[in-house]
Design a protein around this motif. Sequence first.
Motif, PDB file in Angstrom:
ATOM      1  N   SER A 188      69.955  46.030  45.200  1.00 46.63           N
ATOM      2  CA  SER A 188      70.960  46.908  45.797  1.00 46.63           C
ATOM      3  C   SER A 188      70.474  48.360  45.824  1.00 46.63           C
ATOM      4  CB  SER A 188      72.289  46.788  45.054  1.00 46.63           C
ATOM      5  OG  SER A 188      72.158  47.283  43.752  1.00 46.63           O
ATOM      6  N   VAL A 189      69.620  48.721  44.859  1.00 48.96           N
ATOM      7  CA  VAL A 189      69.044  50.069  44.839  1.00 48.96           C
ATOM      8  C   VAL A 189      68.144  50.263  46.053  1.00 48.96           C
ATOM      9  CG1 VAL A 189      67.407  51.547  43.600  1.00 48.96           C
ATOM     10  CG2 VAL A 189      69.195  50.348  42.342  1.00 48.96           C
ATOM     11  N   GLY A 190      67.269  49.279  46.306  1.00 48.74           N
ATOM     12  CA  GLY A 190      66.343  49.384  47.422  1.00 48.74           C
ATOM     13  C   GLY A 190      67.045  49.424  48.761  1.00 48.74           C
ATOM     14  N   SER A 191      68.076  48.593  48.931  1.00 49.88           N
ATOM     15  CA  SER A 191      68.714  48.560  50.242  1.00 49.88           C
ATOM     16  C   SER A 191      69.501  49.842  50.497  1.00 49.88           C
ATOM     17  CB  SER A 191      69.588  47.310  50.395  1.00 49.88           C
ATOM     18  OG  SER A 191      70.634  47.330  49.483  1.00 49.88           O
ATOM     19  N   SER A 192      70.102  50.406  49.453  1.00 49.06           N
ATOM     20  CA  SER A 192      70.780  51.705  49.597  1.00 49.06           C
ATOM     21  C   SER A 192      69.790  52.779  50.019  1.00 49.06           C
ATOM     22  CB  SER A 192      71.373  52.154  48.259  1.00 49.06           C
ATOM     23  OG  SER A 192      72.656  51.690  48.097  1.00 49.06           O
ATOM     24  N   SER A 193      68.632  52.764  49.338  1.00 48.22           N
ATOM     25  CA  SER A 193      67.628  53.785  49.588  1.00 48.22           C
ATOM     26  C   SER A 193      67.113  53.688  51.024  1.00 48.22           C
ATOM     27  CB  SER A 193      66.487  53.606  48.582  1.00 48.22           C
ATOM     28  OG  SER A 193      65.583  54.660  48.675  1.00 48.22           O
ATOM     29  N   ARG A 194      66.847  52.457  51.478  1.00 52.54           N
ATOM     30  CA  ARG A 194      66.340  52.278  52.837  1.00 52.54           C
ATOM     31  C   ARG A 194      67.380  52.720  53.876  1.00 52.54           C
ATOM     32  NH1 ARG A 194      64.564  46.466  54.917  1.00 52.54           N
ATOM     33  NH2 ARG A 194      66.737  46.057  54.401  1.00 52.54           N
ATOM     34  N   ALA A 195      68.645  52.352  53.631  1.00 51.16           N
ATOM     35  CA  ALA A 195      69.690  52.728  54.581  1.00 51.16           C
ATOM     36  C   ALA A 195      69.780  54.247  54.718  1.00 51.16           C
ATOM     37  CB  ALA A 195      71.028  52.151  54.133  1.00 51.16           C
ATOM     38  N   ALA A 196      69.694  54.950  53.570  1.00 48.30           N
ATOM     39  CA  ALA A 196      69.795  56.409  53.611  1.00 48.30           C
ATOM     40  C   ALA A 196      68.570  57.021  54.286  1.00 48.30           C
ATOM     41  CB  ALA A 196      69.958  56.960  52.204  1.00 48.30           C
ATOM     42  N   ALA A 197      67.376  56.432  54.039  1.00 44.45           N
ATOM     43  CA  ALA A 197      66.151  56.946  54.651  1.00 44.45           C
ATOM     44  C   ALA A 197      66.222  56.814  56.177  1.00 44.45           C
ATOM     45  CB  ALA A 197      64.940  56.184  54.115  1.00 44.45           C
ATOM     46  N   GLU A 198      66.667  55.629  56.627  1.00 44.11           N
ATOM     47  CA  GLU A 198      66.751  55.408  58.073  1.00 44.11           C
ATOM     48  C   GLU A 198      67.774  56.345  58.704  1.00 44.11           C
ATOM     49  OE1 GLU A 198      67.418  51.215  58.163  1.00 44.11           O
ATOM     50  OE2 GLU A 198      65.256  50.762  58.100  1.00 44.11           O
ATOM     51  N   MET A 199      68.862  56.582  57.980  1.00 45.24           N
ATOM     52  CA  MET A 199      69.889  57.479  58.501  1.00 45.24           C
ATOM     53  C   MET A 199      69.335  58.896  58.645  1.00 45.24           C
ATOM     54  SD  MET A 199      73.505  58.212  56.664  1.00 45.24           S
ATOM     55  CE  MET A 199      74.267  59.813  56.840  1.00 45.24           C
ATOM     56  N   ALA A 200      68.616  59.364  57.621  1.00 43.91           N
ATOM     57  CA  ALA A 200      68.071  60.730  57.662  1.00 43.91           C
ATOM     58  C   ALA A 200      67.089  60.876  58.824  1.00 43.91           C
ATOM     59  CB  ALA A 200      67.385  61.039  56.332  1.00 43.91           C
ATOM     60  N   VAL A 201      66.222  59.869  58.998  1.00 46.36           N
ATOM     61  CA  VAL A 201      65.188  59.958  60.035  1.00 46.36           C
ATOM     62  C   VAL A 201      65.809  59.843  61.432  1.00 46.36           C
ATOM     63  CG1 VAL A 201      63.196  58.755  60.987  1.00 46.36           C
ATOM     64  CG2 VAL A 201      63.336  59.202  58.549  1.00 46.36           C
ATOM     65  N   ASN A 202      66.760  58.916  61.597  1.00 49.18           N
ATOM     66  CA  ASN A 202      67.402  58.773  62.906  1.00 49.18           C
ATOM     67  C   ASN A 202      68.130  60.034  63.327  1.00 49.18           C
ATOM     68  OD1 ASN A 202      66.422  56.229  63.243  1.00 49.18           O
ATOM     69  ND2 ASN A 202      68.245  55.207  62.434  1.00 49.18           N
ATOM     70  N   GLN A 203      68.736  60.709  62.355  1.00 51.94           N
ATOM     71  CA  GLN A 203      69.428  61.964  62.677  1.00 51.94           C
ATOM     72  C   GLN A 203      68.467  62.970  63.296  1.00 51.94           C
ATOM     73  OE1 GLN A 203      71.364  63.400  59.158  1.00 51.94           O
ATOM     74  NE2 GLN A 203      73.229  62.235  59.564  1.00 51.94           N
ATOM     75  N   VAL A 204      67.292  63.088  62.686  1.00 55.37           N
ATOM     76  CA  VAL A 204      66.306  64.051  63.193  1.00 55.37           C
ATOM     77  C   VAL A 204      65.796  63.615  64.569  1.00 55.37           C
ATOM     78  CG1 VAL A 204      63.995  64.964  62.801  1.00 55.37           C
ATOM     79  CG2 VAL A 204      65.620  64.819  60.923  1.00 55.37           C
ATOM     80  N   ASN A 205      65.438  62.327  64.685  1.00 59.16           N
ATOM     81  CA  ASN A 205      64.862  61.844  65.949  1.00 59.16           C
ATOM     82  C   ASN A 205      65.868  61.891  67.097  1.00 59.16           C
ATOM     83  OD1 ASN A 205      62.444  61.490  64.708  1.00 59.16           O
ATOM     84  ND2 ASN A 205      62.639  59.269  64.472  1.00 59.16           N
ATOM     85  N   ASN A 206      67.143  61.578  66.802  1.00 60.76           N
ATOM     86  CA  ASN A 206      68.156  61.618  67.853  1.00 60.76           C
ATOM     87  C   ASN A 206      68.388  63.037  68.351  1.00 60.76           C
ATOM     88  OD1 ASN A 206      68.373  58.906  67.618  1.00 60.76           O
ATOM     89  ND2 ASN A 206      70.250  58.936  66.391  1.00 60.76           N
ATOM     90  N   ALA A 207      68.090  64.013  67.491  1.00 58.66           N
ATOM     91  CA  ALA A 207      68.230  65.409  67.907  1.00 58.66           C
ATOM     92  C   ALA A 207      66.949  65.911  68.586  1.00 58.66           C
ATOM     93  CB  ALA A 207      68.572  66.275  66.698  1.00 58.66           C
ATOM     94  N   GLY A 208      66.039  64.996  68.910  1.00 63.16           N
ATOM     95  CA  GLY A 208      64.832  65.373  69.632  1.00 63.16           C
ATOM     96  C   GLY A 208      63.623  65.561  68.756  1.00 63.16           C
ATOM     97  N   GLY A 209      63.806  65.492  67.449  1.00 68.41           N
ATOM     98  CA  GLY A 209      62.679  65.629  66.534  1.00 68.41           C
ATOM     99  C   GLY A 209      62.772  66.896  65.706  1.00 68.41           C
ATOM    100  N   LEU A 210      61.793  67.047  64.835  1.00 67.75           N
ATOM    101  CA  LEU A 210      61.772  68.189  63.920  1.00 67.75           C
ATOM    102  C   LEU A 210      60.874  69.286  64.507  1.00 67.75           C
ATOM    103  CD1 LEU A 210      62.696  68.976  60.956  1.00 67.75           C
ATOM    104  CD2 LEU A 210      60.403  68.280  60.272  1.00 67.75           C
ATOM    105  N   THR A 211      61.356  70.526  64.468  1.00 68.24           N
ATOM    106  CA  THR A 211      60.554  71.632  64.992  1.00 68.24           C
ATOM    107  C   THR A 211      59.518  72.043  63.962  1.00 68.24           C
ATOM    108  OG1 THR A 211      62.573  72.358  66.053  1.00 68.24           O
ATOM    109  CG2 THR A 211      60.700  73.866  66.141  1.00 68.24           C
ATOM    110  N   VAL A 212      58.241  71.816  64.314  1.00 62.46           N
ATOM    111  CA  VAL A 212      57.157  72.172  63.406  1.00 62.46           C
ATOM    112  C   VAL A 212      56.207  73.094  64.169  1.00 62.46           C
ATOM    113  CG1 VAL A 212      55.312  71.307  61.937  1.00 62.46           C
ATOM    114  CG2 VAL A 212      57.336  69.912  62.321  1.00 62.46           C
ATOM    115  N   GLY A 213      56.140  74.333  63.766  1.00 71.27           N
ATOM    116  CA  GLY A 213      55.242  75.291  64.412  1.00 71.27           C
ATOM    117  C   GLY A 213      55.444  75.360  65.921  1.00 71.27           C
ATOM    118  N   GLY A 214      56.722  75.318  66.382  1.00 75.14           N
ATOM    119  CA  GLY A 214      57.021  75.464  67.803  1.00 75.14           C
ATOM    120  C   GLY A 214      57.025  74.171  68.584  1.00 75.14           C
ATOM    121  N   ARG A 215      56.539  73.060  67.959  1.00 74.23           N
ATOM    122  CA  ARG A 215      56.544  71.781  68.663  1.00 74.23           C
ATOM    123  C   ARG A 215      57.630  70.882  68.082  1.00 74.23           C
ATOM    124  NH1 ARG A 215      51.550  68.353  69.190  1.00 74.23           N
ATOM    125  NH2 ARG A 215      51.242  68.704  66.964  1.00 74.23           N
ATOM    126  N   LYS A 216      58.247  70.047  68.937  1.00 74.09           N
ATOM    127  CA  LYS A 216      59.228  69.070  68.454  1.00 74.09           C
ATOM    128  C   LYS A 216      58.492  67.773  68.131  1.00 74.09           C
ATOM    129  CE  LYS A 216      63.685  70.545  69.148  1.00 74.09           C
ATOM    130  NZ  LYS A 216      64.823  70.316  68.254  1.00 74.09           N
TER     131      LYS A 216
END
Lengths: 292, 412
Positions: free
Chosen positions: B66-94
């Motif tokens: 249950s620890v692993g599945s919670s962790s994976r769900a939260a990781a996917e949520m964090a990453v999808n949030q960034v990707n759905n917003a077009g990506g992370l701005t790093v040095g002017g690039r998305k």
Amino acid sequence: MAYFLQQFINVLQTGSTYSLIALGYTMVYGVLSMINFAHGDIFMVGAFLFFLFVSTLKLPFVPSMLAATVLTALLGVATERFAYRPLRGAPKMSAVITALGVGVLLEHLTLAINPYPRHIPAMFEGSGTWSAGGVVISQLKAAIIVFSLLMMALLDFTINKTKLGMAIRAISWDMSVVPLMGVSVNGVIAATFAIGAGLGGIAGVLYSLAYPVINPYMGVMVGWKAFISAVIGGIGNVRGAIVGGYVLGLVETLTIVFLPATYRDVTAFSLLLILLVYRPYGLMGKPKTFKV
Amino acid sequence: MSVYESICRFKALRTCRITFLPVAVFLSFLIFAGCSRTNSDTSSTAGNADTIRIGVIAELTGDIPSVGSSSRAAAEMAVNQVNNAGGLTVGGRKLKVELFVEDDAAKADQAAATMQNLINQKNVIAVVGPNSSTGAIPAAEIAESSKMLMITPWSTNPKTTLDSRTNQHKRYVFRACYLDTFQGRILASFARNDLKAQKAAVLFDVAAEALKGQAEVFKDSFELKNGRMAGYEIYTTGDRDFSTQLTKIKSKAPDIIFLPAYYGDVPLAVQQAHKLGLNVPFLGSDAWASSDLLALCGKDCEGFYFTAHYSPDSAAAKSKEFVDKFKALNNGKVPDDVAALTYDAFGLLLDAIGRAGKTDTESVRNALANTTGFAGVTGNMKFVEGSGDPIKGAVILRIKDGKFKWFANANP
């Protein structure tokens, strides 16, 4: 004073569990001269069957306990029929190894069916506690102790005063002569396993009332402790197993009273080793002499 | 212990932790890691890629799935949030984030192998996980020797961020949670100042490293605050009967009992105490934080307090937003500590990548070490250069009406 009386009540509770399970070890040893290491796991199955009836099927307490006891007794008979009887002529070591295998099988079967620790619902919500002079005993605890003692008295009566008991004692004395008297050896051995496993099942039910979180490995340590109890009393000796359980309960409690609790198992197993070396026939057994 | 260990190894090969094999495997990995580093430096291969490659090590199988599945769900949520917003701005690039989730089965040897695989095969720039200290400690050794950035969300054992040879803080290993020792201190002052306890007793599982640490620190801190100890009793993992220890504690009449125990043991100890007529409040640590505790303990635990990493019913806007989104994505499941901490580990990492403006491990590591005020779901965090342990607060929860309720914030 109240403190030591309170600890003594703790001894009675622990001791009752050990004694009830030790009876299963000692009875099987009595008839087959083998140590049924699966017995601790049979105790565990008893607790899980009780959980199944009480919690999943929502039956009342008495039918659940009866059903769990009967099914555990049948499980005992089945292990004897399918695992131990085919090996009756084989060296004793084969049967002991098979018993270990049966124990591990039962643990992992329970684990496969039911991987999570389970909680036995509170059955006697209204039951309170009695207290006198600073000593507190819950009614549930008192009932468990009294019921265990009753079961042991009943078994003692069965062994010493009934025909079945006489047949069990006869097999333990000399198995080869018993069939000549027209008594079915297989039938008596099956009955012995049924009684031993049934008592283990009852112990499982009582234990899960006292400690209501159960898991598939709960029988391992309790099983070893009951085995030590049986050795203390003299394995093969029914009254010895009863006394042995309470003696071990007393030794363990005294260890925790005076030493850190981690020494409890050290003391228990040291006791086992010392007894095996210096007095393998236990406190109440008689030394066996072999005639050539 | 050794008798017990050898016996249960003999009997069933089960709960005893078999330490030698993982240690041996892990040592051989150390040697390999040391060799491979001299041959080719793999730490900065993803310097100017089009995606940010991040590894996750989670306990998807094994004892604590249950620890692993919670962790994976939260990781996917964090990453999808960034990707759905077009990506992370790093040095002017998305840049989009690419996630590599691996399972370590909560085992030390598998954690080490998984870390090795993520570094050498997947060419990630950072790894989030493992969560259990059993896996996090060996994985951290490999990360450090390969100069790979690792953030463990949930491992509270001090050894995770400390170098085993020098006893100095590791350079590349960080965590998103506080340490065991911090909880002991917080609870001691809570007992002394808020609950006005004069005499405290402790009952703890001596075979669990984390719980033992909490008990020791609680005792020291409580005595430092002029409290008196009325009983310091131990048991070992798997014990079911605590009556003898509780009878000893009762004879010394404490005002409060600290019980650093895993949630399966808590109801047994509490119910046995009540049966002995010992009716004082119990305090617990983060080991209590499982919804199973409520089901197992019932009314007996009503009114008790324990420390947690965060509280799902906290009023903080950031926490509330996280809880609502997580529930929407996971069939209404309330995120637990691991989920919140994994989400914060990603928050810290992505924040550091953004500030670094580059995606090579070394720059990201430096930016992360200079995090001065990150507002996470589990509270505000900062790092001080030279230590991978964050400075952050804890929350104290109370069990009320069969639920965990936020009670107070405790700051360092």
